[in-house]
Motif scaffolding. Structure first.
Motif, PDB file in Angstrom:
ATOM      1  N   LYS A 127       0.805  -1.228   0.000  1.00  0.00           N
ATOM      2  CA  LYS A 127       0.000   0.000   0.000  1.00  0.00           C
ATOM      3  C   LYS A 127       0.838   1.278   0.000  1.00  0.00           C
ATOM      4  N   LEU A 128       2.150   1.142  -0.265  1.00  0.00           N
ATOM      5  CA  LEU A 128       2.988   2.356  -0.337  1.00  0.00           C
ATOM      6  C   LEU A 128       3.699   2.351  -1.682  1.00  0.00           C
ATOM      7  N   ASN A 129       3.409   3.382  -2.504  1.00  0.00           N
ATOM      8  CA  ASN A 129       3.888   3.348  -3.891  1.00  0.00           C
ATOM      9  C   ASN A 129       5.208   4.075  -4.134  1.00  0.00           C
ATOM     10  N   ASN A 130       5.339   5.313  -3.613  1.00  0.00           N
ATOM     11  CA  ASN A 130       6.467   6.138  -4.089  1.00  0.00           C
ATOM     12  C   ASN A 130       7.460   6.586  -3.022  1.00  0.00           C
ATOM     13  N   VAL A 131       6.951   7.253  -1.982  1.00  0.00           N
ATOM     14  CA  VAL A 131       7.875   7.996  -1.123  1.00  0.00           C
ATOM     15  C   VAL A 131       7.403   8.023   0.333  1.00  0.00           C
ATOM     16  N   ALA A 132       8.366   7.943   1.255  1.00  0.00           N
ATOM     17  CA  ALA A 132       8.075   8.057   2.686  1.00  0.00           C
ATOM     18  C   ALA A 132       9.009   9.114   3.262  1.00  0.00           C
ATOM     19  N   LEU A 133       8.423  10.101   3.932  1.00  0.00           N
ATOM     20  CA  LEU A 133       9.225  11.196   4.507  1.00  0.00           C
ATOM     21  C   LEU A 133       9.068  11.181   6.027  1.00  0.00           C
ATOM     22  N   CYS A 190      17.268   4.942  10.831  1.00  0.00           N
ATOM     23  CA  CYS A 190      16.353   3.860  10.413  1.00  0.00           C
ATOM     24  C   CYS A 190      15.841   4.116   9.000  1.00  0.00           C
ATOM     25  N   MET A 191      15.473   5.361   8.710  1.00  0.00           N
ATOM     26  CA  MET A 191      14.930   5.687   7.383  1.00  0.00           C
ATOM     27  C   MET A 191      15.985   5.431   6.303  1.00  0.00           C
ATOM     28  N   SER A 192      17.240   5.785   6.607  1.00  0.00           N
ATOM     29  CA  SER A 192      18.304   5.567   5.616  1.00  0.00           C
ATOM     30  C   SER A 192      18.539   4.068   5.405  1.00  0.00           C
ATOM     31  N   SER A 193      18.388   3.294   6.476  1.00  0.00           N
ATOM     32  CA  SER A 193      18.519   1.840   6.342  1.00  0.00           C
ATOM     33  C   SER A 193      17.375   1.297   5.475  1.00  0.00           C
ATOM     34  N   MET A 194      16.171   1.775   5.716  1.00  0.00           N
ATOM     35  CA  MET A 194      15.021   1.302   4.929  1.00  0.00           C
ATOM     36  C   MET A 194      15.155   1.701   3.464  1.00  0.00           C
ATOM     37  N   ALA A 195      15.807   2.824   3.217  1.00  0.00           N
ATOM     38  CA  ALA A 195      16.007   3.265   1.826  1.00  0.00           C
ATOM     39  C   ALA A 195      16.809   2.219   1.057  1.00  0.00           C
ATOM     40  N   ARG A 196      17.773   1.607   1.731  1.00  0.00           N
ATOM     41  CA  ARG A 196      18.569   0.572   1.042  1.00  0.00           C
ATOM     42  C   ARG A 196      17.816  -0.750   0.983  1.00  0.00           C
ATOM     43  N   LYS A 197      16.998  -1.010   2.018  1.00  0.00           N
ATOM     44  CA  LYS A 197      16.249  -2.268   2.052  1.00  0.00           C
ATOM     45  C   LYS A 197      15.132  -2.283   0.995  1.00  0.00           C
ATOM     46  N   TYR A 198      14.511  -1.123   0.766  1.00  0.00           N
ATOM     47  CA  TYR A 198      13.385  -1.030  -0.185  1.00  0.00           C
ATOM     48  C   TYR A 198      13.735  -0.015  -1.281  1.00  0.00           C
ATOM     49  N   PRO A 199      14.555  -0.428  -2.247  1.00  0.00           N
ATOM     50  CA  PRO A 199      15.049   0.550  -3.232  1.00  0.00           C
ATOM     51  C   PRO A 199      13.972   1.130  -4.147  1.00  0.00           C
ATOM     52  N   LYS A 200      12.797   0.496  -4.215  1.00  0.00           N
ATOM     53  CA  LYS A 200      11.756   1.046  -5.104  1.00  0.00           C
ATOM     54  C   LYS A 200      10.997   2.208  -4.456  1.00  0.00           C
ATOM     55  N   LYS A 261      14.916  16.207  -6.791  1.00  0.00           N
ATOM     56  CA  LYS A 261      16.316  16.492  -6.399  1.00  0.00           C
ATOM     57  C   LYS A 261      16.645  15.871  -5.030  1.00  0.00           C
ATOM     58  N   PHE A 262      15.631  15.566  -4.231  1.00  0.00           N
ATOM     59  CA  PHE A 262      15.898  14.944  -2.928  1.00  0.00           C
ATOM     60  C   PHE A 262      16.093  13.434  -3.105  1.00  0.00           C
ATOM     61  N   LYS A 263      17.206  12.951  -2.613  1.00  0.00           N
ATOM     62  CA  LYS A 263      17.625  11.568  -2.882  1.00  0.00           C
ATOM     63  C   LYS A 263      17.283  10.626  -1.727  1.00  0.00           C
ATOM     64  N   SER A 264      16.943   9.405  -2.101  1.00  0.00           N
ATOM     65  CA  SER A 264      16.580   8.410  -1.097  1.00  0.00           C
ATOM     66  C   SER A 264      17.748   8.133  -0.146  1.00  0.00           C
TER      67      SER A 264
END
Ligand SMILES: NC(=O)c1ccc[n+]([C@@H]2O[C@H](COP(=O)([O-])OP(=O)(O)OC[C@H]3O[C@@H](n4cnc5c(N)ncnc54)[C@H](OP(=O)(O)O)[C@@H]3O)[C@@H](O)[C@H]2O)c1
Length: 306
Positions: A127-133, A190-200, A261-264
């Motif tokens: 249920k999450l498509n694009n971006v989490a901030l 944690c968010m930076s770790s999840m960025a690598r875990k869920y690259p999409k 411009k904001f990177k995962s």
């Protein structure tokens, strides 16, 4: 484009203003106001419809410090969402040191644990498509001018993060004004770790900057609140580039989810020694924020409470 957006803590402050600004973007189709209090959410919804002329707000009841309410809310969500804004939080209410039944402090639960559960559940149910901030803060790397120290970890090990999240690291010396920065630091990693875990999915942490006109300091002790909220934020801090309007704070979140411009995996916040103006990658100020081992340790530590 993010057509469907969910914002936690959307009934007040920066969360509500973010909802208002997003509703003024014509492509936005649904904004979920994820709040813990139905009455407050209904008032906010009415005001937002009036302010934007758009009836696109739906209320979801959840308390991010209570994971079971987060799980229930996700199960009731009929659509998937394009963007998640993890805005709820602050200095942890009246009893920030108290432990929840999961074993973390209320300060950790309301800023971090419930949001990690929210991301887990959304991803599990597709249920999450694009971006989490994640709403972080310059406090995560210390704000010298405000007397908020940089979190001083010894090892950044899983065990050390557990002791931060359950408060044992601060036994006898739990100052929510300081511990807040440690929790935002852990959450940001944690968010930076999840960025690598869920690259999409794009995961970013963004500080709104020093933002006036919110309720964020209401639970601090009287003297700190008087100085920071009523004297500092309004009179002294604007002159020192340490505070800006709620519109400017919320604009950082709106751009955070919409601007490519904001990177995962990156934590964006103000330049050193100020809390306003353009945002920069905070690992240029403090290298630890970009350490993958520290990031994964923080993520492993919070998962131990789920
Ligand atoms: N203001 C700043 O200068 C600043 C700077 C850096 C970072 N931030 C961060 O930005 C975010 C928003 O801050 P703000 O200043 O707008 O604060 P605020 O005016 O106090 O608003 C916080 C919102 O979060 C909600 N909330 C708090 N705990 C919750 C929980 N357990 N479950 C669900 N909702 C909860 C509140 O709901 P209720 O109305 O029910 O309490 C309220 O809607 C926070 O994460 C804060 O740490 C703020």
């Amino acid at each position: 484009m993010n057509k469907t957006i969910l914002i936690t803590g959307a009934n007040a402050g920066i969360g509500k203003e973010t909802a208002r600004q997003l509703a003024l973007i014509k492509d936005t189709e649904i904004i979920y106001l994820a709040c813990r209090n139905l009455q407050k959410a209904e008032v906010a919804k009415r005001e937002l419809i009036e302010a934007t002329g758009r009836d696109i707000f739906k209320i979801i009841i959840l308390d991010v410090s209570k994971p079971e309410t987060v799980e229930k809310a996700v199960s009731q969500l009929s659509n998937s969402i394009d963007a998640l804004i993890m805005n709820a939080g602050g200095t942890g209410g009246k009893t920030p040191e108290k432990l929840t039944k999961e074993g973390v402090t209320e300060l950790t639960a309301s800023n971090l644990l419930g949001h990690v559960v929210l991301v887990n559940e959304l991803i599990k149910h597709n249920k999450l498509n694009n971006v989490a901030l994640f709403a972080s803060s310059e406090a995560a790397r210390g704000i010298q001018k405000m007397g908020m120290n940089r979190p001083d970890l010894k090892e950044n090990s899983v065990e050390e993060f557990i002791s931060i999240f359950d408060g044992t690291k601060f036994k006898g010396n739990f100052d929510p004004f300081q511990v807040y920065g440690w929790i935002k630091y852990g959450g940001t990693l944690c968010m930076s770790s999840m960025a690598r875990k869920y690259p999409k999915i794009k995961f970013i942490s963004m500080s709104p900057g020093g933002t006036r006109g919110t309720n964020g300091m209401d639970d601090l002790p009287f003297i700190k609140r008087l100085f920071l909220k009523h004297i500092g934020m309004k009179l002294i801090m604007p002159l020192m580039k340490m505070s800006h309007s709620v519109e400017k704070g919320a604009k950082r979140f709106v751009e955070g989810i919409n601007n490519p411009k904001f990177k995962s995996g990156v934590f964006y916040a103000s330049k050193e020694n100020i809390l306003t103006g353009p945002v920069i990658d905070q690992s240029s100020i403090w290298k630890d924020l970009d350490n993958h081992t520290f990031q994964d340790n923080a993520a492993l530590a919070i998962q131990k409470f789920i």
